[in-house]
Design a protein around this motif. Sequence first.
Motif, PDB file in Angstrom:
ATOM      1  N   ALA B 123      57.250  12.966  21.600  1.00 60.22           N
ATOM      2  CA  ALA B 123      58.417  13.656  21.044  1.00 60.22           C
ATOM      3  C   ALA B 123      59.417  12.707  20.365  1.00 60.22           C
ATOM      4  O   ALA B 123      59.894  13.004  19.268  1.00 60.22           O
ATOM      5  CB  ALA B 123      59.095  14.463  22.141  1.00 60.22           C
ATOM      6  N   PRO B 124      59.781  11.548  20.981  1.00 59.21           N
ATOM      7  CA  PRO B 124      60.790  10.702  20.339  1.00 59.21           C
ATOM      8  C   PRO B 124      60.368  10.225  18.946  1.00 59.21           C
ATOM      9  O   PRO B 124      61.187  10.120  18.045  1.00 59.21           O
ATOM     10  CB  PRO B 124      60.923   9.507  21.299  1.00 59.21           C
ATOM     11  N   ALA B 125      59.053   9.943  18.789  1.00 62.11           N
ATOM     12  CA  ALA B 125      58.582   9.470  17.488  1.00 62.11           C
ATOM     13  C   ALA B 125      58.230  10.626  16.550  1.00 62.11           C
ATOM     14  O   ALA B 125      58.006  10.409  15.354  1.00 62.11           O
ATOM     15  CB  ALA B 125      57.350   8.587  17.690  1.00 62.11           C
ATOM     16  N   GLY B 126      58.183  11.837  17.108  1.00 63.25           N
ATOM     17  CA  GLY B 126      57.822  13.001  16.290  1.00 63.25           C
ATOM     18  C   GLY B 126      56.400  12.917  15.764  1.00 63.25           C
ATOM     19  O   GLY B 126      56.129  13.240  14.605  1.00 63.25           O
ATOM     20  N   GLU B 127      55.475  12.495  16.639  1.00 58.94           N
ATOM     21  CA  GLU B 127      54.087  12.323  16.185  1.00 58.94           C
ATOM     22  C   GLU B 127      53.102  12.591  17.323  1.00 58.94           C
ATOM     23  O   GLU B 127      53.473  12.595  18.504  1.00 58.94           O
ATOM     24  CB  GLU B 127      53.879  10.904  15.642  1.00 58.94           C
ATOM     25  N   PHE B 128      51.850  12.817  16.916  1.00 55.02           N
ATOM     26  CA  PHE B 128      50.762  12.872  17.889  1.00 55.02           C
ATOM     27  C   PHE B 128      50.074  11.517  17.887  1.00 55.02           C
ATOM     28  O   PHE B 128      49.918  10.896  16.825  1.00 55.02           O
ATOM     29  CB  PHE B 128      49.751  13.954  17.501  1.00 55.02           C
ATOM     30  N   HIS B 129      49.658  11.089  19.063  1.00 60.30           N
ATOM     31  CA  HIS B 129      49.011   9.781  19.175  1.00 60.30           C
ATOM     32  C   HIS B 129      47.626   9.954  19.778  1.00 60.30           C
ATOM     33  O   HIS B 129      47.454  10.664  20.766  1.00 60.30           O
ATOM     34  CB  HIS B 129      49.866   8.861  20.064  1.00 60.30           C
ATOM     35  N   CYS B 130      46.643   9.314  19.138  1.00 61.32           N
ATOM     36  CA  CYS B 130      45.303   9.316  19.709  1.00 61.32           C
ATOM     37  C   CYS B 130      45.083   7.951  20.373  1.00 61.32           C
ATOM     38  O   CYS B 130      45.077   6.923  19.685  1.00 61.32           O
ATOM     39  CB  CYS B 130      44.259   9.543  18.619  1.00 61.32           C
ATOM     40  N   PRO B 131      44.914   7.923  21.710  1.00 60.95           N
ATOM     41  CA  PRO B 131      44.818   6.636  22.404  1.00 60.95           C
ATOM     42  C   PRO B 131      43.495   5.901  22.166  1.00 60.95           C
ATOM     43  O   PRO B 131      43.419   4.701  22.425  1.00 60.95           O
ATOM     44  CB  PRO B 131      44.972   7.020  23.881  1.00 60.95           C
ATOM     45  N   CYS B 132      42.480   6.586  21.678  1.00 63.71           N
ATOM     46  CA  CYS B 132      41.170   5.929  21.520  1.00 63.71           C
ATOM     47  C   CYS B 132      41.197   4.831  20.474  1.00 63.71           C
ATOM     48  O   CYS B 132      40.729   3.718  20.706  1.00 63.71           O
ATOM     49  CB  CYS B 132      40.109   6.959  21.161  1.00 63.71           C
ATOM     50  N   HIS B 133      41.728   5.138  19.294  1.00 65.22           N
ATOM     51  CA  HIS B 133      41.731   4.154  18.202  1.00 65.22           C
ATOM     52  C   HIS B 133      43.102   4.029  17.551  1.00 65.22           C
ATOM     53  O   HIS B 133      43.199   3.642  16.391  1.00 65.22           O
ATOM     54  CB  HIS B 133      40.672   4.521  17.158  1.00 65.22           C
ATOM     55  N   ASP B 134      44.140   4.421  18.301  1.00 62.32           N
ATOM     56  CA  ASP B 134      45.518   4.291  17.833  1.00 62.32           C
ATOM     57  C   ASP B 134      45.771   5.081  16.546  1.00 62.32           C
ATOM     58  O   ASP B 134      46.473   4.607  15.644  1.00 62.32           O
ATOM     59  CB  ASP B 134      45.865   2.806  17.626  1.00 62.32           C
ATOM     60  N   GLY B 135      45.190   6.258  16.469  1.00 62.04           N
ATOM     61  CA  GLY B 135      45.469   7.120  15.318  1.00 62.04           C
ATOM     62  C   GLY B 135      46.764   7.887  15.554  1.00 62.04           C
ATOM     63  O   GLY B 135      47.125   8.185  16.693  1.00 62.04           O
ATOM     64  N   ARG B 136      47.481   8.183  14.481  1.00 61.26           N
ATOM     65  CA  ARG B 136      48.740   8.929  14.599  1.00 61.26           C
ATOM     66  C   ARG B 136      48.790  10.053  13.568  1.00 61.26           C
ATOM     67  O   ARG B 136      48.315   9.873  12.446  1.00 61.26           O
ATOM     68  CB  ARG B 136      49.930   7.986  14.371  1.00 61.26           C
ATOM     69  N   PHE B 137      49.390  11.164  13.975  1.00 65.09           N
ATOM     70  CA  PHE B 137      49.540  12.323  13.086  1.00 65.09           C
ATOM     71  C   PHE B 137      50.998  12.765  13.152  1.00 65.09           C
ATOM     72  O   PHE B 137      51.628  12.690  14.209  1.00 65.09           O
ATOM     73  CB  PHE B 137      48.670  13.486  13.557  1.00 65.09           C
ATOM     74  N   SER B 138      51.520  13.251  12.023  1.00 60.02           N
ATOM     75  CA  SER B 138      52.897  13.746  12.038  1.00 60.02           C
ATOM     76  C   SER B 138      52.944  15.061  12.816  1.00 60.02           C
ATOM     77  O   SER B 138      52.023  15.883  12.724  1.00 60.02           O
ATOM     78  CB  SER B 138      53.380  13.968  10.607  1.00 60.02           C
ATOM     79  N   ALA B 139      54.020  15.239  13.572  1.00 57.10           N
ATOM     80  CA  ALA B 139      54.141  16.470  14.370  1.00 57.10           C
ATOM     81  C   ALA B 139      54.486  17.651  13.474  1.00 57.10           C
ATOM     82  O   ALA B 139      54.156  18.792  13.785  1.00 57.10           O
ATOM     83  CB  ALA B 139      55.209  16.286  15.445  1.00 57.10           C
ATOM     84  N   GLY B 140      55.129  17.401  12.355  1.00 53.04           N
ATOM     85  CA  GLY B 140      55.565  18.477  11.474  1.00 53.04           C
ATOM     86  C   GLY B 140      54.423  19.166  10.752  1.00 53.04           C
ATOM     87  O   GLY B 140      54.400  20.390  10.640  1.00 53.04           O
TER      88      GLY B 140
END
Lengths: 82, 172
Positions: B123-140
């Motif tokens: 929530a603080p970063a406003g993103e989804f995080h994938c722990p497997c390979h450090d992928g990130r997606f915007s929450a919006g």
Amino acid sequence: MPSGKSPDTGLRRQGTTVFTAVGALIGVVVIVQLWLVSASLDALLSGDMKVLVPAAIASLLLFFLNGGLLLHALAFDRRTRS
Amino acid sequence: MTMPHDPDTKAKAARWREDFPTEWEQDAYVARREFAKFLVLGSALLAGANGIIAAVGRRFRKRAPRLPRLRIAGASVLPPGGSLLFRYPTEEDPCILIRTVGGELKAYSQMCTHLSCAVVYRAPAGEFHCPCHDGRFSAGEGRPIAGPPTRRLPKILIEQEGSDIYAIGKEP
């Protein structure tokens, strides 16, 4: 003293240059088509169907462009032979 | 020295000429011409491949099943910055519902589009995080913003009816 070269060597050299240039252009267009296939496949697998038809049309147009370039070069080839 | 009047030598020369019909000085010219033809053939095949992909895509779109309407239990009490896991449209499809810090409700498939690991909401970063390979997606929007994923998270369409939240469909 004869040079050993046929009289149409200059024209043939021009033909070689033409085919080199046309080959390079067609090569660039083929790379763009490869990218289109890759992007289309990616879109298909992710379910994003709306880009598939425009990509296919673009690929077809690029093929026509390639065909036109080749026909142009082959016309030069015919002039070289005649 | 060859003897031009020898018929055997002439026959051998003719066979040699059949195997190597191109003069040495014409070689580069012919090679480029044939290469250009070969590239155009490749271009035709690629255009055909794109056509096949488009045809397959149209077929899939017509057969897309109508998804059920499913109530997401506990969604109405989700605090800002919180997330809730649910499964939609089948028990095999993990999804995540979030309420952003701004109070907006969003739902996505929880499977990372890289290798299907489960993403978590930050929530603080406003993103989804994938722990497997450090992928990130915007929450919006669910778009990939970092790491190996290149496709966005499939969005779950939601509908609010009173205090209840329903999942009603899935965007690719």
